[in-house]
Design a protein around this motif. Structure first.
Motif, PDB file in Angstrom:
ATOM      1  N   GLU A 119      16.280 -32.187  -1.057  1.00  0.00           N
ATOM      2  CA  GLU A 119      15.244 -32.814  -1.891  1.00  0.00           C
ATOM      3  C   GLU A 119      15.786 -34.066  -2.576  1.00  0.00           C
ATOM      4  O   GLU A 119      15.110 -35.095  -2.645  1.00  0.00           O
ATOM      5  N   GLN A 120      16.998 -33.977  -3.092  1.00  0.00           N
ATOM      6  CA  GLN A 120      17.614 -35.134  -3.745  1.00  0.00           C
ATOM      7  C   GLN A 120      17.822 -36.276  -2.764  1.00  0.00           C
ATOM      8  O   GLN A 120      17.603 -37.447  -3.098  1.00  0.00           O
ATOM      9  N   ARG A 123      14.450 -37.931  -2.221  1.00  0.00           N
ATOM     10  CA  ARG A 123      14.086 -38.794  -3.349  1.00  0.00           C
ATOM     11  C   ARG A 123      14.858 -40.103  -3.302  1.00  0.00           C
ATOM     12  O   ARG A 123      14.312 -41.170  -3.567  1.00  0.00           O
ATOM     13  N   ARG A 124      16.128 -40.009  -2.981  1.00  0.00           N
ATOM     14  CA  ARG A 124      16.973 -41.201  -2.922  1.00  0.00           C
ATOM     15  C   ARG A 124      16.490 -42.154  -1.823  1.00  0.00           C
ATOM     16  O   ARG A 124      16.428 -43.368  -2.015  1.00  0.00           O
ATOM     17  N   ASP A 126      13.472 -42.389  -0.651  1.00  0.00           N
ATOM     18  CA  ASP A 126      12.205 -42.986  -1.108  1.00  0.00           C
ATOM     19  C   ASP A 126      12.479 -44.158  -2.043  1.00  0.00           C
ATOM     20  O   ASP A 126      11.855 -45.220  -1.937  1.00  0.00           O
ATOM     21  N   THR A 127      13.419 -43.982  -2.968  1.00  0.00           N
ATOM     22  CA  THR A 127      13.771 -45.035  -3.922  1.00  0.00           C
ATOM     23  C   THR A 127      14.257 -46.270  -3.170  1.00  0.00           C
ATOM     24  O   THR A 127      13.840 -47.397  -3.470  1.00  0.00           O
TER      25      THR A 127
END
Length: 138
Positions: A119-120, A123-124, A126-127
Motif C-alpha cells: 500500500e505504501q 501511494r508513493r 501515485d505521488t
C-alpha cells in the motif's frame, strides 16, 4: 617491545581486561597449529594459527586473522575476553547480535506487513505520477 607485537598501551588494556574478567595466564592452554586457507606457502609452512583453551570455562578459540603468530595470540585473547564477557554479563555478544539482525532481515514478512508495504509503495507511485508534467500543455 610487547609480547604480542602490538603497542604497549594495547597490551596493557588487554591485560587489565583479562584481570577484570578473572582470566589468568595459568588457566590458558595455548597451542600453535598450521594455518589453512589463502596465504600460500607462508601459511602452509608456519604454525601461525593460535588455539587457545580456557580451562575453567571450556571455551576454545582459534585465531588465524594475521600472518604473525604474536598478533594472533593477541587477537585470540581478545576474542576470549569477548566471549567470556558475553557469558558473564548475560547479554548477547556482538557476534550473536549481528547474526540475529541478519536473521530478522531475512525472515519472511507476514501477510499484514506485506500488504501494508505494498500500500505504501502504491501511494508513493501515485505521488510521483502526480508530479509528472502533462504532455499536452507545452
Amino acid at each position: 617491545m610487547s609480547r604480542y607485537g602490538v603497542s604497549i598501551e594495547k597490551e596493557q588494556q588487554l591485560l587489565e581486561r583479562m584481570q577484570r574478567l578473572g582470566i589468568r595466564e595459568e588457566d590458558l592452554v595455548e597451542a600453535f597449529i598450521r594455518g589453512s586457507g589463502k596465504g600460500g606457502q607462508k601459511i602452509n609452512k608456519t604454525s601461525s594459527c593460535v588455539q587457545l583453551t580456557h580451562r575453567p570455562s571450556g571455551i576454545e578459540i582459534r585465531c588465524q586473522r594475521e600472518r604473525s603468530q604474536a598478533l594472533n595470540r593477541f587477537h585470540a585473547r581478545r576474542m576470549l575476553c569477548d566471549k567470556l564477557e558475553g557469558q558473564v554479563l548475560g547479554e548477547l555478544s556482538k557476534e550473536e547480535q549481528a547474526r540475529e539482525k541478519i536473521r530478522r532481515q531475512k525472515r519472511r514478512r507476514s501477510r499484514k506487513a506485506k500488504q501494508k508495504m505494498l500500500e505504501q509503495k502504491g501511494r508513493r507511485s501515485d505521488t510521483k505520477r502526480m508530479r509528472q508534467s502533462v504532455r499536452g500543455d507545452d
